[in-house]
Design a protein around this motif. Sequence first.
Motif, PDB file in Angstrom:
ATOM      1  N   LYS A 330       0.849  -1.188   0.000  1.00 15.16           N
ATOM      2  CA  LYS A 330       0.000   0.000   0.000  1.00 15.16           C
ATOM      3  C   LYS A 330       0.882   1.235   0.000  1.00 15.16           C
ATOM      4  O   LYS A 330       1.764   1.379   0.849  1.00 15.16           O
ATOM      5  N   SER A 331       0.619   2.104  -0.943  1.00 13.59           N
ATOM      6  CA  SER A 331       1.382   3.344  -1.032  1.00 13.59           C
ATOM      7  C   SER A 331       0.617   4.462  -0.337  1.00 13.59           C
ATOM      8  O   SER A 331      -0.610   4.532  -0.439  1.00 13.59           O
ATOM      9  N   PRO A 332       1.308   5.333   0.359  1.00 11.79           N
ATOM     10  CA  PRO A 332       0.628   6.516   0.898  1.00 11.79           C
ATOM     11  C   PRO A 332       0.245   7.456  -0.242  1.00 11.79           C
ATOM     12  O   PRO A 332       0.726   7.309  -1.363  1.00 11.79           O
ATOM     13  N   TYR A 333      -0.646   8.394   0.050  1.00 12.43           N
ATOM     14  CA  TYR A 333      -0.913   9.432  -0.947  1.00 12.43           C
ATOM     15  C   TYR A 333       0.398  10.141  -1.281  1.00 12.43           C
ATOM     16  O   TYR A 333       1.197  10.444  -0.402  1.00 12.43           O
ATOM     17  N   ILE A 334       0.594  10.409  -2.545  1.00 12.91           N
ATOM     18  CA  ILE A 334       1.831  11.028  -3.008  1.00 12.91           C
ATOM     19  C   ILE A 334       1.478  12.296  -3.772  1.00 12.91           C
ATOM     20  O   ILE A 334       0.555  12.289  -4.602  1.00 12.91           O
ATOM     21  N   ALA A 336       1.747  15.009  -6.638  1.00 12.57           N
ATOM     22  CA  ALA A 336       2.096  14.862  -8.050  1.00 12.57           C
ATOM     23  C   ALA A 336       3.503  15.346  -8.355  1.00 12.57           C
ATOM     24  O   ALA A 336       4.212  14.761  -9.172  1.00 12.57           O
ATOM     25  N   LYS A 337       3.923  16.410  -7.687  1.00 15.63           N
ATOM     26  CA  LYS A 337       5.246  16.963  -7.977  1.00 15.63           C
ATOM     27  C   LYS A 337       6.363  16.008  -7.580  1.00 15.63           C
ATOM     28  O   LYS A 337       7.472  16.067  -8.118  1.00 15.63           O
ATOM     29  N   GLU A 338       6.076  15.078  -6.648  1.00 19.24           N
ATOM     30  CA  GLU A 338       7.086  14.102  -6.256  1.00 19.24           C
ATOM     31  C   GLU A 338       7.377  13.112  -7.377  1.00 19.24           C
ATOM     32  O   GLU A 338       8.475  12.569  -7.469  1.00 19.24           O
ATOM     33  N   LEU A 339       6.382  12.870  -8.225  1.00 23.87           N
ATOM     34  CA  LEU A 339       6.545  11.934  -9.343  1.00 23.87           C
ATOM     35  C   LEU A 339       6.730  12.650 -10.675  1.00 23.87           C
ATOM     36  O   LEU A 339       6.964  12.006 -11.694  1.00 23.87           O
ATOM     37  N   GLU A 340       6.595  13.982 -10.666  1.00 19.48           N
ATOM     38  CA  GLU A 340       6.709  14.802 -11.879  1.00 19.48           C
ATOM     39  C   GLU A 340       5.617  14.466 -12.895  1.00 19.48           C
ATOM     40  O   GLU A 340       5.812  14.589 -14.102  1.00 19.48           O
ATOM     41  N   ILE A 341       4.454  14.054 -12.394  1.00 19.85           N
ATOM     42  CA  ILE A 341       3.296  13.825 -13.257  1.00 19.85           C
ATOM     43  C   ILE A 341       2.586  15.155 -13.457  1.00 19.85           C
ATOM     44  O   ILE A 341       2.358  15.910 -12.508  1.00 19.85           O
ATOM     45  N   GLU A 342       2.225  15.445 -14.699  1.00 25.42           N
ATOM     46  CA  GLU A 342       1.727  16.765 -15.069  1.00 25.42           C
ATOM     47  C   GLU A 342       0.248  16.956 -14.734  1.00 25.42           C
ATOM     48  O   GLU A 342      -0.619  17.022 -15.619  1.00 25.42           O
TER      49      GLU A 342
END
Length: 643
Positions: A330-334, A336-342
């Motif tokens: 289970k991943s915590p909420y992340i 968007a800027k941490e993954l560089e998703i636009e």
Amino acid sequence: MIKVKFMPQNIEVVCKYKDNLLEVARKANIFIDAPCNGNVSCGKCKVKIINGRVDTKKTTHITDEEFDSGYVLACNSKVIEDIQVEVPSKLSSSMNKMKIEDSSSDVYKKLLENCKQLISKNHMEFKSYVRKNYVTIELPNLDDNISDFDRIKRHLRNTFGYEKVTCKIETIRKIPNILREGNFNVTITHIPKAGNTTNIVNIESGDTTDKFYGVALDIGTTSVAACIVDLYKGKIVAKASSGNAQIKYGADVINRIIYSTKKDGLEKLNKAIVHETINPILESMYNELGIDKNDITALVAGGNTTMTHLLLNVYPDYLRMEPYIPAFSKSPYIQAKELEIEINSDAYIYITPCVASYVGGDITAGVLSSGIWSSDENVLFIDLGTNGEIVFGNKDYLMTCACSAGPAFEGGEISCGMRASSGAIEKIRIDKDTLNPTLGIISNDKPQGICGSGIIDLIAEMLVNNIIDRRGKINENINSNRIRFDENEIGEYVLAFKEDYNIERDITITEVDIDSFIRAKGAVYSGIITLVESLGMDFDMIDKVLIAGGIGSSLNIEKSILIGMLPDVDKNKYSYIGNSSLMGCYLALTSEDARCKLEECSDSMTYVELSVYPSYMDEFISACFLPHTDIEKFPSVKASLGC
């Protein structure tokens, strides 16, 4: 330094002496299909040296004629001088021309409607985990001179009951000007948390509640699909899909895991999925709708366990090593800027939870959208794509496993196999008198190879017409120019003669190919029977069979049963449910209740590790026959074959 020029892209790059040609192409962002990730085992990375020489060795994948004409395997060639390389168009374009089922099709419309009914039937609300509220903040004065952020927190506490309000420094920096631009009339986007807490992810001047969007995203090993959802109406307003750019590093998860262990391998795989796949898909939808990335304030993504690790840039190598342990389930909420998703940089991304190393969040999302968790009936759920995952259960229990089918369903390990892209043969019918085939070709192009659904059709047709026996061996007594044997007495059936279609070579299927595919289908069937029998049940107790995944839309159920890939139960029990992972992500995006149910499903799923299950290997060996060593398990096939 040595110069390498790729044609027809007309791209020239420099490399070092004895650099691997496939790696040189990858660095130049030239897509060359290499399902085996450069292990010299698939023979799919064939290119032509037009000028210059490379250090290479001839393999069985290249004929003498091809080798004399300059053809080499890119993965098996080292650059030793300036060269010019021709990349066949079928290699460089196969990713962009992949067949991906239209999410506006009737199947998807029906599945979406079923999903909505499922939520309503189970008394769940369509309310996203993100909130967007237009509010009027009290104007400051000398008697009420608290800070701007304290003023916002007070309003949210008095109006919505939030005892604690948080935000990132980037939001704080926006607050002073945004408040005054709108005369303290602002729209606040926030995510409620436990304990009467909420986190502000965006603040905008004026009323912008008409732009409340989220993204549902399915990250497949072969293809990626996404949709933008109006979170107020629960309506899908845009859809897009493409091939997964990680394909250039291997067709299946094992090869990608291995590539991730190389220098900069993990970073390249992460860049391929985020910057070369997801962001271009998002941009295409933004352009279609005329919206900005900042309008997207929520994203739910599902993918298998390996894809999830690569998305988050987490080292995945232990997934393939016994005892097969993921870094996380289970991943915590992340953000968007941490993954560089636009999307909006402060927006939170929710990753659907995984169950085990080879049963990922795409399956838990599929279980959610298929409604197995609320069913009184026994439901068998099969996801057939680059990997094969199986779930069996109802509202009281959920059992799951993953079968080691390999890349055969995507055309891997098959001499003329290919993915379901333009030119792939996907449907076949063989005339019983002439043994000539009628071909269904994607995009009605010239045939370039055969994809998974076509291989199932072909083996079934060859079996019915006595071209092969139940071991998969070709009948030596047939007098036809379509039946050939090489010097090692290995037989092959010619599906398409090069002269008939003006193509580079004949498209055939060999006994070696058939044997590879029999093992793949045997893995699926043995996984199903092991899972069902682990509960002390048999196939008669299956009420429904749901088929999901990339191959499903072209899958012929009758022929899949005939070759022994699927259990011989009433064909009316079978149905195809499309991209159930994407629909599960849609539900988790639009309904917080559904997202909580998704968490419950993942917690309640019991994983069966087939490799250590006592009866699995015996079942697998028995299933490596057409349809099975025990024909009594396939009564309808027994009748049709006259056994």
